[in-house]
Design an enzyme around this catalytic site. Structure first.
Site, PDB file in Angstrom:
ATOM      1  N   GLY A  31       0.806  -1.229   0.000  1.00 42.76           N
ATOM      2  CA  GLY A  31       0.000   0.000   0.000  1.00 42.76           C
ATOM      3  C   GLY A  31       0.831   1.267   0.000  1.00 42.76           C
ATOM      4  O   GLY A  31       2.071   1.226  -0.059  1.00 42.76           O
ATOM      5  N   GLY A  32       0.128   2.364   0.099  1.00 43.86           N
ATOM      6  CA  GLY A  32       0.785   3.667   0.065  1.00 43.86           C
ATOM      7  C   GLY A  32       1.748   3.862   1.212  1.00 43.86           C
ATOM      8  O   GLY A  32       2.806   4.468   1.057  1.00 43.86           O
ATOM      9  N   ILE A  33       1.412   3.343   2.380  1.00 37.90           N
ATOM     10  CA  ILE A  33       2.342   3.344   3.515  1.00 37.90           C
ATOM     11  C   ILE A  33       3.276   2.150   3.400  1.00 37.90           C
ATOM     12  O   ILE A  33       4.482   2.230   3.622  1.00 37.90           O
ATOM     13  CB  ILE A  33       1.577   3.274   4.852  1.00 37.90           C
ATOM     14  N   ARG A 107     -11.882   9.702  10.223  1.00 41.23           N
ATOM     15  CA  ARG A 107     -11.236   8.389  10.366  1.00 41.23           C
ATOM     16  C   ARG A 107     -12.284   7.329  10.749  1.00 41.23           C
ATOM     17  O   ARG A 107     -12.210   6.189  10.310  1.00 41.23           O
ATOM     18  CB  ARG A 107     -10.131   8.466  11.410  1.00 41.23           C
ATOM     19  N   SER A 138      -3.588   1.020  11.012  1.00 42.71           N
ATOM     20  CA  SER A 138      -4.888   1.096  10.345  1.00 42.71           C
ATOM     21  C   SER A 138      -5.891   1.911  11.163  1.00 42.71           C
ATOM     22  O   SER A 138      -6.073   1.660  12.354  1.00 42.71           O
ATOM     23  CB  SER A 138      -5.450  -0.301  10.106  1.00 42.71           C
ATOM     24  N   ASN A 139      -6.548   2.846  10.505  1.00 41.77           N
ATOM     25  CA  ASN A 139      -7.561   3.682  11.164  1.00 41.77           C
ATOM     26  C   ASN A 139      -8.936   3.043  11.119  1.00 41.77           C
ATOM     27  O   ASN A 139      -9.206   2.210  10.250  1.00 41.77           O
ATOM     28  CB  ASN A 139      -7.639   5.037  10.442  1.00 41.77           C
ATOM     29  N   ASP A 170       1.827  11.767  14.933  1.00 40.93           N
ATOM     30  CA  ASP A 170       1.412  12.994  15.629  1.00 40.93           C
ATOM     31  C   ASP A 170       2.613  13.659  16.301  1.00 40.93           C
ATOM     32  O   ASP A 170       2.757  14.882  16.284  1.00 40.93           O
ATOM     33  CB  ASP A 170       0.339  12.663  16.671  1.00 40.93           C
ATOM     34  N   HIS A 197      -5.808   9.096  18.400  1.00 39.46           N
ATOM     35  CA  HIS A 197      -5.332   9.492  17.068  1.00 39.46           C
ATOM     36  C   HIS A 197      -6.511   9.855  16.175  1.00 39.46           C
ATOM     37  O   HIS A 197      -6.807   9.203  15.182  1.00 39.46           O
ATOM     38  CB  HIS A 197      -4.499   8.377  16.418  1.00 39.46           C
TER      39      HIS A 197
HETATM   40  N1  LIG Z   1      -1.849   5.700  12.416  1.00 38.27           N
HETATM   41  C1  LIG Z   1      -1.575   6.713  11.609  1.00 38.27           C
HETATM   42  O1  LIG Z   1      -0.985   7.731  12.010  1.00 38.27           O
HETATM   43  C2  LIG Z   1      -1.946   6.614  10.143  1.00 38.27           C
HETATM   44  C3  LIG Z   1      -1.331   7.474   9.215  1.00 38.27           C
HETATM   45  C4  LIG Z   1      -1.669   7.345   7.862  1.00 38.27           C
HETATM   46  C5  LIG Z   1      -2.593   6.388   7.446  1.00 38.27           C
HETATM   47  N2  LIG Z   1      -3.164   5.566   8.375  1.00 38.27           N
HETATM   48  C6  LIG Z   1      -4.093   4.499   7.971  1.00 38.27           C
HETATM   49  O2  LIG Z   1      -3.342   3.441   7.387  1.00 38.27           O
HETATM   50  C7  LIG Z   1      -4.199   2.672   6.527  1.00 38.27           C
HETATM   51  C8  LIG Z   1      -3.510   2.410   5.206  1.00 38.27           C
HETATM   52  O3  LIG Z   1      -3.319   3.609   4.525  1.00 38.27           O
HETATM   53  P1  LIG Z   1      -2.642   3.579   3.060  1.00 38.27           P
HETATM   54  O4  LIG Z   1      -2.552   4.995   2.617  1.00 38.27           O
HETATM   55  O5  LIG Z   1      -1.415   2.750   3.086  1.00 38.27           O
HETATM   56  O6  LIG Z   1      -3.786   2.817   2.211  1.00 38.27           O
HETATM   57  P2  LIG Z   1      -3.597   2.026   0.832  1.00 38.27           P
HETATM   58  O7  LIG Z   1      -4.993   1.754   0.344  1.00 38.27           O
HETATM   59  O8  LIG Z   1      -2.630   2.732  -0.022  1.00 38.27           O
HETATM   60  O9  LIG Z   1      -2.911   0.652   1.272  1.00 38.27           O
HETATM   61  C9  LIG Z   1      -3.605  -0.242   2.089  1.00 38.27           C
HETATM   62  C10 LIG Z   1      -3.062  -1.626   1.774  1.00 38.27           C
HETATM   63  O10 LIG Z   1      -3.762  -2.560   2.580  1.00 38.27           O
HETATM   64  C11 LIG Z   1      -4.002  -3.697   1.789  1.00 38.27           C
HETATM   65  N3  LIG Z   1      -5.063  -4.526   2.355  1.00 38.27           N
HETATM   66  C12 LIG Z   1      -6.401  -4.355   2.277  1.00 38.27           C
HETATM   67  N4  LIG Z   1      -7.028  -5.351   2.924  1.00 38.27           N
HETATM   68  C13 LIG Z   1      -6.058  -6.166   3.418  1.00 38.27           C
HETATM   69  C14 LIG Z   1      -6.069  -7.367   4.183  1.00 38.27           C
HETATM   70  N5  LIG Z   1      -7.227  -7.944   4.546  1.00 38.27           N
HETATM   71  N6  LIG Z   1      -4.886  -7.922   4.519  1.00 38.27           N
HETATM   72  C15 LIG Z   1      -3.718  -7.340   4.142  1.00 38.27           C
HETATM   73  N7  LIG Z   1      -3.636  -6.189   3.409  1.00 38.27           N
HETATM   74  C16 LIG Z   1      -4.806  -5.630   3.065  1.00 38.27           C
HETATM   75  C17 LIG Z   1      -4.341  -3.153   0.426  1.00 38.27           C
HETATM   76  O11 LIG Z   1      -4.206  -4.161  -0.571  1.00 38.27           O
HETATM   77  C18 LIG Z   1      -3.310  -2.046   0.298  1.00 38.27           C
HETATM   78  O12 LIG Z   1      -2.113  -2.511  -0.262  1.00 38.27           O
HETATM   79  C19 LIG Z   1      -5.494   3.476   6.412  1.00 38.27           C
HETATM   80  O13 LIG Z   1      -6.468   2.938   7.276  1.00 38.27           O
HETATM   81  C20 LIG Z   1      -5.091   4.867   6.906  1.00 38.27           C
HETATM   82  O14 LIG Z   1      -6.176   5.580   7.446  1.00 38.27           O
HETATM   83  C21 LIG Z   1      -2.874   5.666   9.708  1.00 38.27           C
HETATM   84  O1  LIG Z   2      -5.641  11.363   8.507  1.00 37.68           O
HETATM   85  C1  LIG Z   2      -5.744  10.193   8.097  1.00 37.68           C
HETATM   86  O2  LIG Z   2      -6.795   9.675   7.693  1.00 37.68           O
HETATM   87  C2  LIG Z   2      -4.505   9.350   8.078  1.00 37.68           C
HETATM   88  C3  LIG Z   2      -3.758   9.409   9.386  1.00 37.68           C
HETATM   89  O3  LIG Z   2      -4.542   9.073  10.484  1.00 37.68           O
HETATM   90  C4  LIG Z   2      -3.031  10.728   9.572  1.00 37.68           C
HETATM   91  O4  LIG Z   2      -3.049  11.245  10.708  1.00 37.68           O
HETATM   92  O5  LIG Z   2      -2.419  11.182   8.606  1.00 37.68           O
END
Ligand SMILES: NC(=O)c1ccc[n+]([C@@H]2O[C@H](COP(=O)([O-])OP(=O)(O)OC[C@H]3O[C@@H](n4cnc5c(N)ncnc54)[C@H](O)[C@@H]3O)[C@@H](O)[C@H]2O)c1
Ligand SMILES: O=C(O)C[C@H](O)C(=O)O
Length: 340
Positions: A31-33, A107, A138-139, A170, A197
């Site tokens: 994924g993006g992260i 979120r 994951s959020n 954060d 968060h």
């Molecule tokens: N905690 C934080 O500070 C924070 C910061 C940024 C993003 N996030 C959260 O992180 C999550 C991912 O963000 P992203 O931008 O990488 O999203 P994304 O859609 O780019 O990537 C998510 C990845 O998860 C995979 N996926 C989906 N279902 C799955 C499963 N059952 N098992 C394994 N992999 C699976 C997808 O195929 C994809 O590759 C989101 O929920 C986002 O809100 C949290």
């Molecule tokens: O804001 C979001 O949905 C992603 C993550 O929780 C963030 O703080 O960047």
């Protein structure tokens, strides 16, 4: 290139490589992260085996990252049938699996999709690496950590000292923003950020910042800085205009958190880190992001929040109801069981 090789050889003598001894599994690795985080984890001197799991695209990501000339062995795993092997023997599991926000979403709007993903992955962790440290990205984190905890508890393997909601971004944002204001290198800035968060549950303790905010910073500017830190996720979601949420800064923050965990795991501690954990730090709130002392076995001590000024105390009281609601939403999701 020769010069770079010479520098690397000199550096390697100055800082001999650590014994490579930890397996780290990254769930959502494509994924993006996940992709930039895979790259950063591949550079870690503490990782002997990097397990990249996703439901799509992992073979390509694993092949790509495996070409980095660093020590960790990389293996890609694709789809539920390969999840047990991806997890087996893991010391640390990091979970960014799930969907991100689009503009206009909170979120919590991600709950209906991501809650089920986290529940399923937590069930697999309980079965295949019950002693692993688990770091959930994951959020909505305020709810997904209680979900994982309930699943692990029901499986009889919950160790609250090894289950973390990753709120490091954060802290990273607070350091970056304060560094801008005071004209300091953000690496020399520290700002406690506690609570949860999401929005007002994110509580930066600017009164404890180092270096202290200059006296010239007005109360309005402090409030604006606190609000910017609380809303920074939305700032990125809006700037990306539908292309998702923070990924690169999150990968940086998650790699920093993973390094703290692995240093503590290797006995190099005690390591102080902030994360959202099950604790009694705040009466009536079973989960809270606090300063933690990490050691070989996980959280060794939940450290005190320290003093708060009037603005922080006001925000602290204001966030409690929302945070408790998110926690209960996660717990009740597991109690209800999978949709029939
Ligand atoms: N905690 C934080 O500070 C924070 C910061 C940024 C993003 N996030 C959260 O992180 C999550 C991912 O963000 P992203 O931008 O990488 O999203 P994304 O859609 O780019 O990537 C998510 C990845 O998860 C995979 N996926 C989906 N279902 C799955 C499963 N059952 N098992 C394994 N992999 C699976 C997808 O195929 C994809 O590759 C989101 O929920 C986002 O809100 C949290
Ligand atoms: O804001 C979001 O949905 C992603 C993550 O929780 C963030 O703080 O960047």
């Amino acid at each position: 290139m020769a010069a770079l090789n010479r520098i690397q050889k000199i550096a390697s003598h100055l800082d001999p490589p650590k014994p490579f001894k930890f397996k780290v599994a990254l769930l959502g690795a494509a994924g993006g992260i996940g992709q930039p985080l895979s790259m950063l984890l591949k550079m870690s001197p503490y990782i002997s085996e990097l397990s990249l799991y996703d439901v799509a695209n992992t073979p390509g990501v694993a092949a790509d990252v495996s070409h980095m000339s660093t020590a960790a062995r990389v293996k890609g795993y694709l789809g539920p049938d390969q999840l047990p092997a991806a997890l087996a023997g893991s010391n640390l599991v990091i979970i960014p699996a799930g969907v991100p926000r689009k503009p206009g979403m909170t979120r919590d709007d991600l709950f209906n999709i991501n809650a089920g993903i986290v529940r399923t992955l937590a069930e697999a962790i309980a079965a295949h690496c019950p002693n692993a440290w688990v770091a959930i990205i994951s959020n909505p984190v305020n709810s997904t950590v209680p979900i994982a905890a309930e699943v692990l508890q029901r499986a009889g393997v919950l160790n609250p000292a090894r289950l973390f909601g990753v709120t490091t971004l954060d802290v990273v944002r607070a350091e970056a923003f304060l560094g801008e204001i005071v004209g300091a290198d953000p690496r020399d800035v520290s700002v406690p950020v506690v609570g949860g968060h999401a929005g007002i549950t994110i509580l930066p303790l600017l009164s404890q910042a180092r270096p202290p905010l200059p006296a010239s910073v007005t109360a309005e500017q402090r409030k604006a800085l606190m609000t910017r830190i609380q809303d920074a996720g939305t700032e990125v979601v809006q700037a990306k205009a539908g292309a998702g949420s923070a990924t690169l800064s999150m990968a940086y923050a998650a790699a920093r958190f993973a390094d703290s965990c692995l240093r503590a795991m290797s006995g190099e501690g005690p390591v102080t880190e902030y994360a959202y954990v099950r604790s009694s730090a705040v009466q009536g709130l079973p989960y809270f992001s606090s300063p933690l002392r990490l050691g070989r076995s996980g959280v060794e001590e939940v450290l005190p929040l320290g003093p708060m000024d009037a603005l922080e105390s006001e925000n602290f009281e204001a966030m409690k109801a929302e945070l408790l609601g998110s926690i209960k939403k996660g717990e009740e999701f597991v109690a209800r069981g999978p949709a029939k």
